[in-house]
Motif scaffolding. Structure first.
Motif, PDB file in Angstrom:
ATOM      1  N   ILE A   1      19.342  13.544  -4.645  1.00  0.00           N
ATOM      2  CA  ILE A   1      18.883  12.567  -5.853  1.00  0.00           C
ATOM      3  C   ILE A   1      18.688  13.293  -6.958  1.00  0.00           C
ATOM      4  O   ILE A   1      17.712  14.355  -7.012  1.00  0.00           O
ATOM      5  CB  ILE A   1      17.663  11.736  -5.376  1.00  0.00           C
ATOM      6  N   PHE A   2      19.170  12.769  -8.329  1.00  0.00           N
ATOM      7  CA  PHE A   2      19.018  13.603  -9.626  1.00  0.00           C
ATOM      8  C   PHE A   2      17.898  12.629 -10.138  1.00  0.00           C
ATOM      9  O   PHE A   2      17.005  13.133 -10.861  1.00  0.00           O
ATOM     10  CB  PHE A   2      20.159  13.632 -10.326  1.00  0.00           C
ATOM     11  N   SER A   3      18.350  11.290 -10.073  1.00  0.00           N
ATOM     12  CA  SER A   3      17.176  10.408 -10.750  1.00  0.00           C
ATOM     13  C   SER A   3      17.557   9.048 -10.361  1.00  0.00           C
ATOM     14  O   SER A   3      18.475   8.676  -9.786  1.00  0.00           O
ATOM     15  CB  SER A   3      17.488  10.457 -12.595  1.00  0.00           C
ATOM     16  N   ILE A   4      16.549   8.418 -10.177  1.00  0.00           N
ATOM     17  CA  ILE A   4      16.490   7.092  -9.808  1.00  0.00           C
ATOM     18  C   ILE A   4      16.094   6.099 -11.046  1.00  0.00           C
ATOM     19  O   ILE A   4      15.048   6.185 -11.720  1.00  0.00           O
ATOM     20  CB  ILE A   4      15.205   6.733  -8.709  1.00  0.00           C
ATOM     21  N   ASN A   5      16.974   5.040 -11.198  1.00  0.00           N
ATOM     22  CA  ASN A   5      16.716   4.034 -12.243  1.00  0.00           C
ATOM     23  C   ASN A   5      15.625   2.942 -11.531  1.00  0.00           C
ATOM     24  O   ASN A   5      14.612   3.043 -11.426  1.00  0.00           O
ATOM     25  CB  ASN A   5      18.098   3.560 -12.790  1.00  0.00           C
ATOM     26  N   THR A   6      16.128   1.783 -11.271  1.00  0.00           N
ATOM     27  CA  THR A   6      15.667   0.863 -10.946  1.00  0.00           C
ATOM     28  C   THR A   6      15.606   0.883  -9.376  1.00  0.00           C
ATOM     29  O   THR A   6      16.311   1.464  -8.556  1.00  0.00           O
ATOM     30  CB  THR A   6      16.093  -0.554 -11.210  1.00  0.00           C
TER      31      THR A   6
ATOM     32  N   ALA B   1      11.447  -8.532  -6.054  1.00  0.00           N
ATOM     33  CA  ALA B   1      10.878  -7.681  -6.916  1.00  0.00           C
ATOM     34  C   ALA B   1      11.868  -6.578  -7.256  1.00  0.00           C
ATOM     35  O   ALA B   1      12.267  -5.925  -6.459  1.00  0.00           O
ATOM     36  CB  ALA B   1       9.466  -7.465  -6.804  1.00  0.00           C
ATOM     37  N   GLU B   2      11.657  -6.080  -8.915  1.00  0.00           N
ATOM     38  CA  GLU B   2      12.225  -4.868  -8.880  1.00  0.00           C
ATOM     39  C   GLU B   2      11.433  -4.194  -9.974  1.00  0.00           C
ATOM     40  O   GLU B   2      10.584  -4.696 -10.945  1.00  0.00           O
ATOM     41  CB  GLU B   2      13.573  -5.171  -9.814  1.00  0.00           C
ATOM     42  N   ILE B   3      11.711  -2.756 -10.015  1.00  0.00           N
ATOM     43  CA  ILE B   3      10.776  -2.116 -11.028  1.00  0.00           C
ATOM     44  C   ILE B   3      11.520  -0.906 -11.526  1.00  0.00           C
ATOM     45  O   ILE B   3      12.366  -0.227 -10.794  1.00  0.00           O
ATOM     46  CB  ILE B   3       9.341  -1.538 -10.471  1.00  0.00           C
ATOM     47  N   THR B   4      11.556  -0.860 -12.771  1.00  0.00           N
ATOM     48  CA  THR B   4      12.206   0.226 -13.500  1.00  0.00           C
ATOM     49  C   THR B   4      11.598   1.589 -13.460  1.00  0.00           C
ATOM     50  O   THR B   4      10.461   1.545 -12.976  1.00  0.00           O
ATOM     51  CB  THR B   4      12.621  -0.196 -15.002  1.00  0.00           C
ATOM     52  N   SER B   5      12.240   2.728 -14.038  1.00  0.00           N
ATOM     53  CA  SER B   5      11.672   3.870 -13.779  1.00  0.00           C
ATOM     54  C   SER B   5      10.271   4.134 -14.794  1.00  0.00           C
ATOM     55  O   SER B   5       9.616   4.773 -14.598  1.00  0.00           O
ATOM     56  CB  SER B   5      12.553   4.927 -14.178  1.00  0.00           C
TER      57      SER B   5
ATOM     58  N   TYR C   1      13.376  -7.785   4.811  1.00  0.00           N
ATOM     59  CA  TYR C   1      13.226  -7.138   3.616  1.00  0.00           C
ATOM     60  C   TYR C   1      14.041  -5.639   3.537  1.00  0.00           C
ATOM     61  O   TYR C   1      13.846  -4.920   4.114  1.00  0.00           O
ATOM     62  CB  TYR C   1      11.651  -6.978   3.247  1.00  0.00           C
ATOM     63  N   TYR C   2      14.775  -5.750   2.497  1.00  0.00           N
ATOM     64  CA  TYR C   2      15.713  -4.636   1.923  1.00  0.00           C
ATOM     65  C   TYR C   2      15.157  -3.987   0.712  1.00  0.00           C
ATOM     66  O   TYR C   2      14.877  -4.570  -0.017  1.00  0.00           O
ATOM     67  CB  TYR C   2      17.143  -5.013   2.069  1.00  0.00           C
ATOM     68  N   CYS C   3      15.246  -2.377   0.997  1.00  0.00           N
ATOM     69  CA  CYS C   3      14.934  -1.851  -0.271  1.00  0.00           C
ATOM     70  C   CYS C   3      16.187  -1.432  -0.909  1.00  0.00           C
ATOM     71  O   CYS C   3      17.071  -1.055  -0.183  1.00  0.00           O
ATOM     72  CB  CYS C   3      14.093  -0.681   0.147  1.00  0.00           C
ATOM     73  N   LYS C   4      16.343  -1.472  -2.387  1.00  0.00           N
ATOM     74  CA  LYS C   4      17.471  -0.889  -3.035  1.00  0.00           C
ATOM     75  C   LYS C   4      17.275   0.081  -4.163  1.00  0.00           C
ATOM     76  O   LYS C   4      16.028  -0.277  -4.562  1.00  0.00           O
ATOM     77  CB  LYS C   4      18.191  -1.996  -3.833  1.00  0.00           C
ATOM     78  N   ALA C   5      17.736   1.008  -4.334  1.00  0.00           N
ATOM     79  CA  ALA C   5      17.579   2.012  -5.517  1.00  0.00           C
ATOM     80  C   ALA C   5      18.913   2.185  -6.146  1.00  0.00           C
ATOM     81  O   ALA C   5      19.965   2.486  -5.423  1.00  0.00           O
ATOM     82  CB  ALA C   5      17.122   3.440  -4.720  1.00  0.00           C
ATOM     83  N   VAL C   6      18.805   2.163  -7.589  1.00  0.00           N
ATOM     84  CA  VAL C   6      20.042   2.501  -8.175  1.00  0.00           C
ATOM     85  C   VAL C   6      19.966   3.858  -8.884  1.00  0.00           C
ATOM     86  O   VAL C   6      18.754   4.188  -9.457  1.00  0.00           O
ATOM     87  CB  VAL C   6      20.022   1.537  -9.459  1.00  0.00           C
ATOM     88  N   LEU C   7      20.560   4.604  -8.380  1.00  0.00           N
ATOM     89  CA  LEU C   7      20.388   6.238  -8.491  1.00  0.00           C
ATOM     90  C   LEU C   7      21.530   6.861  -8.953  1.00  0.00           C
ATOM     91  O   LEU C   7      22.690   6.680  -8.491  1.00  0.00           O
ATOM     92  CB  LEU C   7      19.583   6.964  -7.489  1.00  0.00           C
TER      93      LEU C   7
END
Length: 122
Positions: free
Chosen positions: A28-33, A49-53, A93-99
């Motif tokens: 992982i280099f970076s995770i956005n949302t 729910a979602e949370i940004t960096s 419940y599912y987790c998602k990462a935009v990375l």
């Protein structure tokens, strides 16, 4: 190469609380949302729910006031604190990462976890 592992799902009585966790690991280099979605039987997957960096948050209308999302950036982990649970919160419940996995990757991609079951009894 990238894994998202959720934990914390359980059977709980209405009015109770649960805290879900999701840890991202691998290259992982970076995770956005980072975000939580849920899917109940026979229904479409919906945003919880979602949370940004930078920790800006957004909540689905059905959970506002009862659920709090937070993240620990050094640990690549997102949490979902759920209070005053209702039977209609029952879902996977599912987790998602935009990375991005590298500096050279221009467009971030979505990665999903396998899900954790939350069941709320009445």
């Amino acid at each position: 190469q990238v894994q998202l592992v959720e934990s914390g799902g359980d059977l709980v009585q209405a009015g109770g609380s649960l805290r879900l966790s999701c840890a991202a690991s691998g290259t992982i280099f970076s995770i956005n949302t980072m975000a939580w979605y849920r899917q109940a039987p026979g229904k479409q997957r919906e945003l919880v729910a979602e949370i940004t960096s930078s920790s800006s948050t957004n909540y689905g209308d059905s959970v506002k006031g009862r659920i709090t999302i937070s993240r620990d950036n050094p640990k690549n982990t997102v949490y979902l604190q759920m209070n005053s649970l209702k039977p209609e919160d029952t879902a996977v419940y599912y987790c998602k990462a935009v990375l991005r996995v590298s500096r050279g990757q221009i467009v971030a991609r979505d990665y999903w976890g396998q899900g954790t079951q939350v069941t709320v009894s009445s």
